[in-house]
Design a protein around this motif. Structure first.
Motif, PDB file in Angstrom:
ATOM      1  N   ASN A   1       7.725-127.216  40.071  1.00 36.24           N
ATOM      2  CA  ASN A   1       7.891-125.764  40.062  1.00 36.24           C
ATOM      3  C   ASN A   1       6.593-125.079  40.480  1.00 36.24           C
ATOM      4  OD1 ASN A   1       7.572-123.099  38.590  1.00 36.24           O
ATOM      5  ND2 ASN A   1       9.774-123.429  38.402  1.00 36.24           N
ATOM      6  N   SER A   2       5.480-125.493  39.871  1.00 41.21           N
ATOM      7  CA  SER A   2       4.220-124.823  40.207  1.00 41.21           C
ATOM      8  C   SER A   2       3.772-125.198  41.615  1.00 41.21           C
ATOM      9  CB  SER A   2       3.144-125.178  39.181  1.00 41.21           C
ATOM     10  OG  SER A   2       2.546-126.399  39.508  1.00 41.21           O
ATOM     11  N   LEU A   3       4.197-126.383  42.072  1.00 34.70           N
ATOM     12  CA  LEU A   3       3.856-126.765  43.444  1.00 34.70           C
ATOM     13  C   LEU A   3       4.547-125.831  44.441  1.00 34.70           C
ATOM     14  CD1 LEU A   3       2.145-129.098  44.539  1.00 34.70           C
ATOM     15  CD2 LEU A   3       4.275-130.285  45.074  1.00 34.70           C
ATOM     16  N   VAL A   4       5.843-125.581  44.182  1.00 35.00           N
ATOM     17  CA  VAL A   4       6.600-124.682  45.067  1.00 35.00           C
ATOM     18  C   VAL A   4       5.951-123.300  45.080  1.00 35.00           C
ATOM     19  CG1 VAL A   4       8.801-123.497  45.371  1.00 35.00           C
ATOM     20  CG2 VAL A   4       8.757-125.920  44.771  1.00 35.00           C
ATOM     21  N   ILE A   5       5.584-122.797  43.889  1.00 33.81           N
ATOM     22  CA  ILE A   5       4.969-121.474  43.804  1.00 33.81           C
ATOM     23  C   ILE A   5       3.667-121.447  44.607  1.00 33.81           C
ATOM     24  CG2 ILE A   5       3.877-119.833  42.225  1.00 33.81           C
ATOM     25  CD1 ILE A   5       5.913-120.635  40.158  1.00 33.81           C
ATOM     26  N   ASN A   6       2.881-122.504  44.452  1.00 28.30           N
ATOM     27  CA  ASN A   6       1.604-122.500  45.174  1.00 28.30           C
ATOM     28  C   ASN A   6       1.794-122.569  46.680  1.00 28.30           C
ATOM     29  OD1 ASN A   6      -0.813-122.240  43.505  1.00 28.30           O
ATOM     30  ND2 ASN A   6       0.142-123.890  42.345  1.00 28.30           N
TER      31      ASN A   6
ATOM     32  N   ALA B   1       2.257-116.639  51.731  1.00 31.02           N
ATOM     33  CA  ALA B   1       1.919-115.229  51.527  1.00 31.02           C
ATOM     34  C   ALA B   1       0.519-114.929  52.061  1.00 31.02           C
ATOM     35  CB  ALA B   1       2.003-114.879  50.049  1.00 31.02           C
ATOM     36  N   ALA B   2      -0.442-115.800  51.734  1.00 34.78           N
ATOM     37  CA  ALA B   2      -1.807-115.573  52.204  1.00 34.78           C
ATOM     38  C   ALA B   2      -1.844-115.568  53.725  1.00 34.78           C
ATOM     39  CB  ALA B   2      -2.736-116.647  51.640  1.00 34.78           C
ATOM     40  N   GLY B   3      -1.096-116.502  54.336  1.00 34.43           N
ATOM     41  CA  GLY B   3      -1.032-116.557  55.801  1.00 34.43           C
ATOM     42  C   GLY B   3      -0.475-115.264  56.368  1.00 34.43           C
ATOM     43  N   LEU B   4       0.556-114.720  55.729  1.00 35.90           N
ATOM     44  CA  LEU B   4       1.155-113.483  56.226  1.00 35.90           C
ATOM     45  C   LEU B   4       0.193-112.307  56.069  1.00 35.90           C
ATOM     46  CD1 LEU B   4       4.815-113.947  54.985  1.00 35.90           C
ATOM     47  CD2 LEU B   4       4.064-113.826  57.347  1.00 35.90           C
ATOM     48  N   PHE B   5      -0.556-112.277  54.965  1.00 31.27           N
ATOM     49  CA  PHE B   5      -1.561-111.206  54.794  1.00 31.27           C
ATOM     50  C   PHE B   5      -2.571-111.259  55.931  1.00 31.27           C
ATOM     51  CE2 PHE B   5      -1.143-111.277  49.891  1.00 31.27           C
ATOM     52  CZ  PHE B   5      -0.043-110.454  49.981  1.00 31.27           C
ATOM     53  N   ILE B   6      -3.043-112.477  56.203  1.00 35.16           N
ATOM     54  CA  ILE B   6      -4.089-112.632  57.219  1.00 35.16           C
ATOM     55  C   ILE B   6      -3.551-112.247  58.594  1.00 35.16           C
ATOM     56  CG2 ILE B   6      -5.509-114.347  58.408  1.00 35.16           C
ATOM     57  CD1 ILE B   6      -5.627-115.802  55.625  1.00 35.16           C
ATOM     58  N   PHE B   7      -2.342-112.733  58.903  1.00 34.26           N
ATOM     59  CA  PHE B   7      -1.765-112.414  60.200  1.00 34.26           C
ATOM     60  C   PHE B   7      -1.474-110.917  60.296  1.00 34.26           C
ATOM     61  CE2 PHE B   7       1.656-112.938  63.485  1.00 34.26           C
ATOM     62  CZ  PHE B   7       0.788-113.347  64.471  1.00 34.26           C
ATOM     63  N   GLY B   8      -1.014-110.336  59.190  1.00 29.90           N
ATOM     64  CA  GLY B   8      -0.757-108.898  59.172  1.00 29.90           C
ATOM     65  C   GLY B   8      -2.009-108.098  59.479  1.00 29.90           C
ATOM     66  N   LEU B   9      -3.135-108.493  58.891  1.00 28.63           N
ATOM     67  CA  LEU B   9      -4.395-107.779  59.146  1.00 28.63           C
ATOM     68  C   LEU B   9      -4.826-107.973  60.587  1.00 28.63           C
ATOM     69  CD1 LEU B   9      -6.499-108.433  55.932  1.00 28.63           C
ATOM     70  CD2 LEU B   9      -5.650-106.243  56.770  1.00 28.63           C
ATOM     71  N   LYS B  10      -4.539-109.151  61.133  1.00 25.89           N
ATOM     72  CA  LYS B  10      -4.901-109.409  62.526  1.00 25.89           C
ATOM     73  C   LYS B  10      -4.120-108.466  63.450  1.00 25.89           C
ATOM     74  CE  LYS B  10      -4.949-113.178  65.819  1.00 25.89           C
ATOM     75  NZ  LYS B  10      -6.098-112.697  66.564  1.00 25.89           N
TER      76      LYS B  10
ATOM     77  N   LEU C   1       8.248-114.947  40.089  1.00 23.45           N
ATOM     78  CA  LEU C   1       9.273-114.648  39.085  1.00 23.45           C
ATOM     79  C   LEU C   1      10.033-115.904  38.680  1.00 23.45           C
ATOM     80  CD1 LEU C   1      10.656-111.228  40.342  1.00 23.45           C
ATOM     81  CD2 LEU C   1       9.401-111.676  38.245  1.00 23.45           C
ATOM     82  N   ALA C   2      10.050-116.897  39.583  1.00 25.16           N
ATOM     83  CA  ALA C   2      10.746-118.145  39.276  1.00 25.16           C
ATOM     84  C   ALA C   2       9.887-119.070  38.424  1.00 25.16           C
ATOM     85  CB  ALA C   2      11.136-118.841  40.565  1.00 25.16           C
ATOM     86  N   SER C   3       8.650-118.626  38.129  1.00 21.71           N
ATOM     87  CA  SER C   3       7.738-119.476  37.365  1.00 21.71           C
ATOM     88  C   SER C   3       8.285-119.792  35.975  1.00 21.71           C
ATOM     89  CB  SER C   3       6.392-118.769  37.255  1.00 21.71           C
ATOM     90  OG  SER C   3       5.700-119.215  36.134  1.00 21.71           O
ATOM     91  N   GLN C   4       8.014-121.014  35.510  1.00 20.02           N
ATOM     92  CA  GLN C   4       8.499-121.420  34.184  1.00 20.02           C
ATOM     93  C   GLN C   4       7.752-120.709  33.060  1.00 20.02           C
ATOM     94  OE1 GLN C   4       7.987-125.578  34.607  1.00 20.02           O
ATOM     95  NE2 GLN C   4      10.088-125.933  35.286  1.00 20.02           N
TER      96      GLN C   4
ATOM     97  N   ASN D   1      -5.118-118.559  43.052  1.00 19.04           N
ATOM     98  CA  ASN D   1      -5.910-118.455  44.289  1.00 19.04           C
ATOM     99  C   ASN D   1      -5.403-117.377  45.249  1.00 19.04           C
ATOM    100  OD1 ASN D   1      -3.698-119.897  45.046  1.00 19.04           O
ATOM    101  ND2 ASN D   1      -4.787-121.844  45.149  1.00 19.04           N
ATOM    102  N   LEU D   2      -4.132-116.965  45.133  1.00 19.34           N
ATOM    103  CA  LEU D   2      -3.659-115.895  46.010  1.00 19.34           C
ATOM    104  C   LEU D   2      -4.380-114.585  45.688  1.00 19.34           C
ATOM    105  CD1 LEU D   2      -1.801-115.060  48.279  1.00 19.34           C
ATOM    106  CD2 LEU D   2      -0.047-114.535  46.602  1.00 19.34           C
TER     107      LEU D   2
END
Lengths: 454, 97
Positions: A3-8, A14-23, A50-53, A232-233
């Motif tokens: 579960n936590s692996l999927v979230i990470n 998400a981080a990739g999308l933030f970075i690409f969005g700023l680009k 939200l799916a976090s245990q 880390n996000l």
């Protein structure tokens, strides 16, 4: 575990999308898509979290999100573009207070070590300073409190004592952490006081620097909260915002030829006396101004915050169209610190349907200013003041300005002969090629438009 | 996750941030700031766990307040940035007469 692996992994996306969005924010053509991608990244991160245990109860989350979403959506829809600086200031503050509370709540986790408590301390400190500082900035911008810098004797001593007290109570708190500890409440109170103390000595004209800096703080607070909750996000997104605010702060300081310490610690406006400028102002009527404009083949508008106050941007656009139909080349020269926040003028003109390729930066227009027939200064003062170039005694000496005085003719639209926001006299008004068009900017331009349609 | 790993991420993201933001033109600085507001609402992710973990009533209260404030940033920030960016238009190629 899985579960936590999927979230990470969702956080990586998400981080990739933030970075690409700023680009994509690097160009006006792709910027809107960039913003959408960034929002998509946020959506992914929230849904997977939200799916976090760890999350057992959802009702409080739903209440919080409903309140936040309705307030946020309402504010985003109704805010006037002139009010953007206030809104960004408030949002900086909300980001700060959210980090403060996230850090605080982290103290109720079972596994606390010294490092985690230290980062909690940082997120509470930075979050608190951001929150109260932003509220003061918001008050100054919306003129709910006086925009003048508040300086008093012993201010530096008071601030040093405050900082010392924060460090001391921080050390005690880190040694004995607890979510309801006396020292924690003391730290919060001191941090809020520090935020207020940090912003009150800064004058209204320096607000672009302050909101940029607070923007940066809100990101740093989020990054600190990321350390506190081991996420880390939060660290990635927080540092992107922190870096963005710092860059904007630097640009603003450079555009005013002042160091950050100078902006932060010395109340501007309380400047040394300078000799009054001798000379005669030459007023002009709308009719005469029209004859000059009709003959002009190159016109540059130089807007300042006064244009926004007079709500003149729409009539300016109208006049701009008439001039273009008349065969003139029309541009808008925008100083980096025009307006009350970075890029403010550009948004106001974009709202008035001025295409962005007509918005020219200071460094691009200055070299060709002598080919401009008419420069029209609307509600700007310090950013076109030639004494920044010529007069070493001027408090704004060394600040890069738009050299409108090098144009063939300069029209200055001005309500009266009062000095600008920084209280500095402007020799431009007495210049050989300057003509003053007195009155409300919106009305004056309206008169010019009527002359054109006659 | 250990301290070194998190600090490593911090350092790399700061450098990446500087690279990305210095390429944003000054005409887009206001949308950049409101977009940054929205991104700093990422604390929402941390707040969700605090509000939903059901550890103590006080932690839930703190988490819920944080969720509300962070959501204002996220929703308000992205919406207003989109609204602003929608206003930026290029000049039409054929000039209307």
């Amino acid at each position: 575990m899985s579960n936590s692996l999927v979230i990470n992994f969702s956080y990586i996306i998400a981080a990739g999308l933030f970075i690409f969005g700023l680009k994509l924010l690097g160009s006006p053509e792709t910027a809107r898509r960039g913003n959408f991608l960034s929002a998509l990244g946020m959506f992914i991160a929230v849904v997977f979290t939200l799916a976090s245990q760890e999350i057992i109860a959802y009702h409080w989350i739903i209440i919080g999100i409903l309140i936040g979403a309705s307030v946020g959506a309402y504010a985003a829809r109704t805010v006037q573009m002139t009010g953007m600086p206030e809104m960004v200031a408030l949002f900086n503050g909300f980001g700060g207070i959210a980090s403060l509370f996230v850090g605080w709540a982290a103290l109720f986790n079972a596994d606390l070590n010294t490092f985690v408590v230290f980062t909690v301390f940082l997120s509470i400190l930075i979050g608190g300073v951001t929150f109260s500082g932003s509220l003061v900035a918001w008050g100054k911008l919306s003129e709910k409190i006086d925009g003048k810098p508040i300086v008093f004797d012993g201010q530096r001593l008071a601030n040093s004592l405050l900082l010392g007290a924060i460090i001391l109570s921080g050390l005690i708190f880190i040694a004995n952490p607890g979510g309801t500890s006396f020292w924690l409440f003391l730290i919060i109170a001191l941090a809020l006081t520090l935020g207020v103390m940090a912003v009150i000595p800064i004058g209204g004209a320096d607000m672009p620097v302050v909101i940029s800096l607070l923007n940066s703080y809100s990101g740093i607070a989020a990054a600190a909260a990321g350390f506190a909750v081991n996420n880390n996000l939060l660290i990635v997104a927080g540092s992107l915002v922190g870096a963005s605010g710092i860059i904007l702060t630097q640009i603003m300081c450079k555009a005013m030829n002042r160091s950050l310490t100078n902006v932060l610690f010395s109340g501007f406006g309380a400047v040394k006396k300078q000799e009054a400028i001798e000379g005669e102002v030459k007023p002009i009527t709308a009719e005469d101004a029209f004859y000059i404009l009709e003959a002009a083949s190159s016109v540059v508008f130089v807007p300042g915050y006064g244009m926004a106050v007079a709500q003149a941007q729409h009539v300016v656009k109208e006049l701009c169209e008439l001039l273009e139909e008349n065969g003139a080349e029309v541009n808008f020269a925008i100083h980096p610190v025009a307006g009350r926040m970075p890029g403010h003028m550009n948004v106001l003109l974009a709202e008035a349907d001025v295409p962005y390729d007509q918005l020219v930066e200071m460094d691009d227009i200055n070299p060709r200013m002598d080919t401009v027939d008419v420069a029209i200064v609307i509600g700007a003062n310090d950013v076109v003041n030639p004494s920044a170039r010529e007069n070493e005694n001027s408090p704004i000496y060394g600040m890069p300005v738009i050299n409108v005085d090098k144009a063939q003719t300069v029209f200055v639209l001005k309500r009266s002969m009062a000095s600008g926001f920084s209280g500095v006299d402007n020799p431009l008004f007495f210049g050989e090629n300057t003509r003053m068009l007195f009155g409300d900017a919106k009305e004056s331009i309206g008169k010019l438009i009527r002359e054109f349609s006659n | 996750m250990d301290i070194v790993f998190l600090t490593f991420i911090l350092m790399l993201s700061i450098f990446l941030g500087f690279e990305l933001i210095s390429k944003v033109p000054s005409i887009l600085h206001t949308p950049l700031m409101s977009g940054a507001n929205a991104i700093s609402g990422i604390t929402l992710v941390g707040a969700l766990v605090s509000a939903g973990a059901d550890e103590s009533a006080f932690a839930t209260l703190l988490g819920t307040i944080a969720v509300a404030f962070a959501t204002i940033n996220v929703v308000g920030g992205y919406l207003v940035t989109d609204r602003m960016l929608g206003m930026f238009k290029k000049k039409e190629i054929e000039h209307k007469k």
